[in-house]
Design an enzyme around this catalytic site. Sequence first.
Site, mmCIF file in Angstrom:
data_model
loop_
_atom_site.group_PDB
_atom_site.id
_atom_site.type_symbol
_atom_site.label_atom_id
_atom_site.label_comp_id
_atom_site.label_asym_id
_atom_site.label_seq_id
_atom_site.Cartn_x
_atom_site.Cartn_y
_atom_site.Cartn_z
ATOM 1 N N PRO A 86 -63.710 -0.857 -23.759
ATOM 2 C CA PRO A 86 -64.459 -1.827 -22.945
ATOM 3 C C PRO A 86 -64.358 -3.239 -23.525
ATOM 4 C CG PRO A 86 -65.960 -0.558 -24.338
ATOM 5 C CD PRO A 86 -64.592 0.041 -24.523
ATOM 6 N N SER A 115 -67.095 -2.290 -19.418
ATOM 7 C CA SER A 115 -68.177 -2.901 -20.199
ATOM 8 C C SER A 115 -69.302 -3.374 -19.278
ATOM 9 C CB SER A 115 -67.618 -4.090 -20.983
ATOM 10 O OG SER A 115 -68.652 -4.962 -21.365
ATOM 11 N N LYS A 260 -70.368 4.585 -29.618
ATOM 12 C CA LYS A 260 -69.220 3.770 -30.070
ATOM 13 C C LYS A 260 -69.690 2.802 -31.158
ATOM 14 C CE LYS A 260 -65.860 0.454 -28.141
ATOM 15 N NZ LYS A 260 -66.335 -0.910 -28.443
ATOM 16 N N HIS A 284 -65.480 -2.581 -33.634
ATOM 17 C CA HIS A 284 -65.461 -3.599 -32.585
ATOM 18 C C HIS A 284 -64.218 -4.494 -32.742
ATOM 19 C CE1 HIS A 284 -68.646 -4.686 -29.589
ATOM 20 N NE2 HIS A 284 -67.874 -5.741 -29.411
ATOM 21 N N GLY A 317 -57.608 -1.895 -34.047
ATOM 22 C CA GLY A 317 -56.372 -2.108 -34.796
ATOM 23 C C GLY A 317 -55.150 -1.380 -34.257
ATOM 24 N N ARG A 319 -52.066 -0.739 -32.174
ATOM 25 C CA ARG A 319 -51.202 -1.699 -31.475
ATOM 26 C C ARG A 319 -49.855 -1.123 -31.042
ATOM 27 N NH1 ARG A 319 -55.247 -4.002 -31.679
ATOM 28 N NH2 ARG A 319 -55.820 -6.033 -32.523
HETATM 29 C C1 FMN Z 1 -62.721 -10.022 -26.370
HETATM 30 C C2 FMN Z 1 -63.393 -8.726 -26.691
HETATM 31 C C3 FMN Z 1 -64.543 -8.369 -26.010
HETATM 32 C C4 FMN Z 1 -65.170 -7.149 -26.268
HETATM 33 N N1 FMN Z 1 -66.258 -6.770 -25.536
HETATM 34 C C5 FMN Z 1 -66.799 -5.548 -25.729
HETATM 35 C C6 FMN Z 1 -67.841 -5.090 -24.893
HETATM 36 O O1 FMN Z 1 -68.278 -5.770 -23.976
HETATM 37 N N2 FMN Z 1 -68.345 -3.854 -25.134
HETATM 38 C C7 FMN Z 1 -67.864 -3.045 -26.143
HETATM 39 O O2 FMN Z 1 -68.334 -1.918 -26.323
HETATM 40 N N3 FMN Z 1 -66.867 -3.460 -26.939
HETATM 41 C C8 FMN Z 1 -66.314 -4.674 -26.745
HETATM 42 N N4 FMN Z 1 -65.265 -5.075 -27.516
HETATM 43 C C9 FMN Z 1 -64.724 -4.157 -28.529
HETATM 44 C C10 FMN Z 1 -63.670 -3.232 -27.900
HETATM 45 O O3 FMN Z 1 -64.258 -2.308 -27.041
HETATM 46 C C11 FMN Z 1 -62.892 -2.452 -28.957
HETATM 47 O O4 FMN Z 1 -63.795 -1.806 -29.809
HETATM 48 C C12 FMN Z 1 -61.948 -3.298 -29.770
HETATM 49 O O5 FMN Z 1 -61.292 -4.249 -28.973
HETATM 50 C C13 FMN Z 1 -60.924 -2.395 -30.424
HETATM 51 O O6 FMN Z 1 -60.084 -3.091 -31.260
HETATM 52 P P1 FMN Z 1 -58.626 -3.615 -30.835
HETATM 53 O O7 FMN Z 1 -58.845 -4.795 -29.974
HETATM 54 O O8 FMN Z 1 -58.033 -3.933 -32.151
HETATM 55 O O9 FMN Z 1 -57.947 -2.484 -30.104
HETATM 56 C C14 FMN Z 1 -64.638 -6.294 -27.275
HETATM 57 C C15 FMN Z 1 -63.475 -6.661 -27.954
HETATM 58 C C16 FMN Z 1 -62.846 -7.854 -27.666
HETATM 59 C C17 FMN Z 1 -61.570 -8.191 -28.387
#
Ligand code: FMN
Length: 385
Positions: A86, A115, A260, A284, A317, A319
């Site tokens: 999300p 989300s 999560k 996150h 992480g 990718r």
């Molecule tokens: C720009 C951005 C916004 C995010 N917003 C949310 C969110 O609204 N809710 C949530 O549970 N996680 C949020 N996340 C965390 C992502 O769900 C996820 O845990 C994270 O992007 C995983 O890491 P990665 O980007 O390295 O794959 C956000 C991440 C990013 C980069």
Amino acid sequence: MARYTPKFNPRYPSIEDLREGARKRIPRFAFEYLDSGCNEEVNLRKNTREIREVELLPRYLDAYKEANMTTKIFGQEYDAPFGISPIGLQGLMWPNSPEILAKAAFDHNIPFILSTVTTSSIERISEITEGKAWFQLYHPTEKSVRDDLIQRAEAAGCPVLVLLCDTPVFGFRAKEIKNGLSMPPKMNIANILQVLGKPKWAFETLKHGQPNFEVLRPYMPKGLNLKQLGLFMDQTFSKRMDMDKIAQIRDLWKGKLVLKGVATEADTEKAISLGLDGIIVSNHGGRQLDAGESTIKPLTRIAAKYGDQLTVMMDSGVRSGPDIARTLASGAQFAFLGRSFMYGAAALGKSGGDHTAMLLKTQLKQVMEQIGCPDVSQLPNFKNI
Ligand SMILES: Cc1cc2nc3c(=O)[nH]c(=O)nc-3n(C[C@H](O)[C@H](O)[C@H](O)COP(=O)(O)O)c2cc1C
């Protein structure tokens, strides 16, 4: 021997290529909102680096037929062992990106998590995914809003509700502060200049109109200015999660319930005691605790100790296909990717979700064939320990 014939745009054969494409195509404030981590970004960099320390041992002389990527979790069979995390405010990076990614998830038969604070509604995403999307609930302060969101998710057919425990406070993100990008984004002169430098993004954004918090629309007073909207967001969510809030939702939600943001054995034990069906080990994407561990380390410990008591998944992480293989080899039953899919949507628009899913499937299949792993569930047997 035949080379891999890509079923995706050959100009973007890696997530890094998509990231670079996104950087060129969207305004800097939007790119940095997506790309950055918190504080000094140590945790952000550590996530991918430490996943990549996991090694796989090939079995070249074993009899081998083909790679099966099908994975069953929560009673649902998916075509691959990964899904889409999300992300809030997706429409800021590219118009309609929640819809684009949800459609790609549906077409590829992988899960998409919506989300609470993104720019498409539960109902619209449910329509696109025929009720297969999962919903991530930021915990509302008002019980009436919480109950309504849960009822909407249930009515939309959501099989899995995802609660979040890693955002007791907003992460300290220097780039967002510099850009004046808060929730919601503010438009200052510097940001307007950046928009003028990205005509395709500006044109598409104008065409689709300003992105709105569609999930929250029913609870938002009409005609809020930016300051009032910020205040509304602050008042609407009680950020810190606790046992009591989870227990109440466990009673209300009949479907599968996932937590999560779990990063320790202690919180996993609490999740088990509350009767949760799964956890996503996550930090996150390095946006909350810069001094924290990368996710692959707690994942390895948690999966070994509790993997038979609830479904253990991981994000942060990841990718590439090899990263997904390393994550599963370390004990996760499923991997999620956040930025990777958003880079795809920002770089390629409508075809970005499909491209990213196809790229990851192709890469994962290649690794499995390379090491001689017939089924994703057997990846742990290939880890060099
Ligand atoms: C720009 C951005 C916004 C995010 N917003 C949310 C969110 O609204 N809710 C949530 O549970 N996680 C949020 N996340 C965390 C992502 O769900 C996820 O845990 C994270 O992007 C995983 O890491 P990665 O980007 O390295 O794959 C956000 C991440 C990013 C980069």
